[in-house]
Design a protein around this motif. Structure first.
Motif, mmCIF file in Angstrom:
data_model
loop_
_atom_site.group_PDB
_atom_site.id
_atom_site.type_symbol
_atom_site.label_atom_id
_atom_site.label_comp_id
_atom_site.label_asym_id
_atom_site.label_seq_id
_atom_site.Cartn_x
_atom_site.Cartn_y
_atom_site.Cartn_z
ATOM 1 N N ASP A 146 68.646 14.110 25.257
ATOM 2 C CA ASP A 146 69.414 13.933 26.492
ATOM 3 C C ASP A 146 68.652 13.163 27.567
ATOM 4 N N GLU A 147 67.498 12.593 27.208
ATOM 5 C CA GLU A 147 66.702 11.833 28.172
ATOM 6 C C GLU A 147 66.911 10.334 27.950
ATOM 7 N N PRO A 148 67.660 9.663 28.829
ATOM 8 C CA PRO A 148 67.981 8.245 28.606
ATOM 9 C C PRO A 148 66.758 7.349 28.451
ATOM 10 N N GLU A 149 65.704 7.585 29.220
ATOM 11 C CA GLU A 149 64.562 6.683 29.164
ATOM 12 C C GLU A 149 63.789 6.798 27.854
ATOM 13 N N VAL A 150 63.890 7.943 27.181
ATOM 14 C CA VAL A 150 63.290 8.050 25.857
ATOM 15 C C VAL A 150 63.982 7.073 24.909
ATOM 16 N N HIS A 151 65.309 7.056 24.963
ATOM 17 C CA HIS A 151 66.067 6.106 24.142
ATOM 18 C C HIS A 151 65.816 4.673 24.613
ATOM 19 N N GLY A 152 65.600 4.497 25.919
ATOM 20 C CA GLY A 152 65.303 3.166 26.433
ATOM 21 C C GLY A 152 64.008 2.623 25.874
ATOM 22 N N GLY B 290 72.993 5.114 33.152
ATOM 23 C CA GLY B 290 72.293 4.093 33.932
ATOM 24 C C GLY B 290 70.915 3.815 33.380
ATOM 25 N N LEU B 291 70.494 2.560 33.423
ATOM 26 C CA LEU B 291 69.243 2.158 32.807
ATOM 27 C C LEU B 291 68.057 2.324 33.750
ATOM 28 N N GLY B 292 66.991 2.900 33.226
ATOM 29 C CA GLY B 292 65.726 2.984 33.942
ATOM 30 C C GLY B 292 64.839 1.811 33.555
ATOM 31 N N PRO B 293 63.553 1.865 33.898
ATOM 32 C CA PRO B 293 62.664 0.731 33.620
ATOM 33 C C PRO B 293 62.594 0.335 32.145
ATOM 34 N N TYR B 294 62.462 1.315 31.245
ATOM 35 C CA TYR B 294 62.375 0.963 29.829
ATOM 36 C C TYR B 294 63.721 0.452 29.320
ATOM 37 N N GLY B 295 64.792 1.084 29.782
ATOM 38 C CA GLY B 295 66.112 0.622 29.370
ATOM 39 C C GLY B 295 66.402 -0.798 29.825
ATOM 40 N N LEU B 296 65.973 -1.141 31.034
ATOM 41 C CA LEU B 296 66.181 -2.506 31.528
ATOM 42 C C LEU B 296 65.386 -3.513 30.705
ATOM 43 N N GLN B 297 64.144 -3.152 30.350
ATOM 44 C CA GLN B 297 63.367 -4.046 29.496
ATOM 45 C C GLN B 297 64.016 -4.188 28.120
ATOM 46 N N ALA B 298 64.594 -3.096 27.633
ATOM 47 C CA ALA B 298 65.298 -3.157 26.353
ATOM 48 C C ALA B 298 66.527 -4.049 26.453
ATOM 49 N N ALA B 299 67.218 -3.999 27.583
ATOM 50 C CA ALA B 299 68.391 -4.857 27.772
ATOM 51 C C ALA B 299 67.987 -6.331 27.781
ATOM 52 N N ILE B 300 66.822 -6.632 28.327
ATOM 53 C CA ILE B 300 66.318 -8.007 28.301
ATOM 54 C C ILE B 300 66.031 -8.420 26.857
#
Length: 405
Positions: A222-228, A280-290
């Motif tokens: 349930d932690e989005p940034e782990v998946h990010g 919503g995307l955190g720092p790791y998720g945003l880098q993953a989106a890039i």
């Protein structure tokens, strides 16, 4: 049984073994030592007498080693009695529902804030990843005694600070999760672009980080940034097969054969990114989106650079850093022209935001070359080569500089 088989079983089971022993003994250092003694014994005995249940053999032997160590400590007889009460029981059958929590707790202990960053990385790779001191030393190009000293100091620090072997409370866990993620990110980054040495990639290190990130994602779904972070690692590693030639020489993004990218890894990365995007995307998720934007593009020229600029702007708001600004400059240079990108880089130079880094003159040299300012570009690339500690990257920079003569 071949030593490689012992190592394979150990790599899979080590975190569970150390975690379970730590919970029962209350002593992180003792647990890790007992587990290491068990695998050393396996290397000797398994080739002569392979066990029917290798994982159970390791767990039982490590448990016996822990009991032996505790028996030698008169002050810990009460804990010995607890451990030895069912000495003939299969330790693999003890409280199996706690195993996942144990491994998660082990990650939090290995990445505890009382430890230095270097100790966090070494302990995580050793006790959660199951790597030997020699493997860690090779990964980070440091002497084996240095790694061993970091591990020893780390265990002593944990003991001296009285760090409990338990999951942090829910509120604290969220705060400390960032520290765990940062350790995995450091490990993956070193594997994906080595900071020094004669190899651009250290895939074994990067893939170990991915394995640990997958474990963490399974334990903290349930932690989005782990998946990010998992998405970022998968999508970045997907390009590994095309990043170097047969001789190990780097292949730049614009020259890569994208048919060689690992599309299974891309699919896994996109699936993890979808989970990260739920809230919503955190720092790791945003880098993953890039990274996902690059993965979706058929070529550098057809990449959606405007989207990448927007993502870097968002990343700069939630996790500002000079490296993010430098990457934004690259994206702006591709989306709006090299002059616009150069203006951002020059601001970083004027503020001395990345002193001593080869990345700034590398990007500045590329942008100057695109503007036709060849002598300045060559000087920047030669400076970047002098500052770069990775021999493979240095050779690429010198080749580019020579082409501008």
């Amino acid at each position: 049984m071949h030593p490689a088989d012992v190592e394979a079983v150990w790599r899979i089971e080590s975190a569970r073994i150390v975690a379970a022993l730590t919970r029962f003994t209350g002593d992180f250092g003792l647990a890790e030592d007992a587990a290491q003694e068990a695998v050393a014994e396996a290397l000797v005995s398994w080739p002569l007498d392979p066990p029917a249940n290798p994982a159970g053999w390791l767990r039982a032997t490590a448990r016996r080693r822990a009991i032996d160590a505790i028996r030698r400590r008169a002050a810990l007889q009460d804990r010995y009695a607890l451990l030895a009460a069912d000495g003939e029981a299969d330790p693999g059958d003890v409280d199996p529902d706690r195993i996942d929590d144990d491994v998660l707790a082990l990650m939090f202990v290995s990445c505890h804030p009382v430890l230095s960053p270097e100790a966090r990385v070494a302990l995580t790779l050793r006790v959660v990843g199951g790597l030997t001191s020699e493997e860690i030393a090779r990964a980070f190009l440091v002497p084996v005694p240095t790694v061993q000293a970091r591990i020893t100091r780390g265990k002593k620090t944990i003991a001296a600070a009285g760090v409990p072997f338990e999951l942090p409370a829910a509120g604290e866990r969220r705060d400390r999760l960032g520290g765990v993620l940062s350790v995995l990110y450091v490990i993956f980054t070193e594997g994906s672009t080595a900071t020094s040495g004669d190899a651009l990639l250290r895939p074994d290190v990067a893939y170990e980080a991915i394995r640990l990130a997958r474990t963490l994602a399974a334990l903290q779904p349930d932690e989005p940034e782990v998946h990010g972070l998992l998405a970022l690692c998968e999508l970045t590693a997907a390009r590994f097969p095309a990043r170097t030639g047969p001789d190990g020489a780097p292949i730049l993004l614009e020259d890569q054969d994208r048919r060689r990218w690992d599309f299974s890894a891309i699919h896994r990365g996109l699936a993890a990114l979808a989970k990260a995007s739920a809230r919503g995307l955190g720092p790791y998720g945003l880098q993953a989106a890039i990274a996902a934007t690059h993965a979706a593009a058929p070529s550098v020229g057809e990449t959606d650079w405007d989207r990448i600029v927007v993502l870097y702007e968002a990343l700069g708001r939630v996790a500002p850093s000079p490296v993010v600004e430098l990457n934004r400059a690259v994206a702006v240079g591709m989306a709006s022209g090299p002059a616009h990108g150069l203006a951002i880089v020059d601001e970083l130079v004027a503020a001395d935001r990345l002193p001593g880094s080869h990345l700034v003159p590398t990007v500045r040299g590329e942008l100057l070359a695109r503007l036709g300012r060849r002598p300045e570009a060559r000087a920047e690339l030669e400076l970047a080569a002098r500052l770069c500690a990775n021999q493979r990257e240095r050779s690429v920079l010198l080749r580019k500089a020579a082409a501008l003569a």
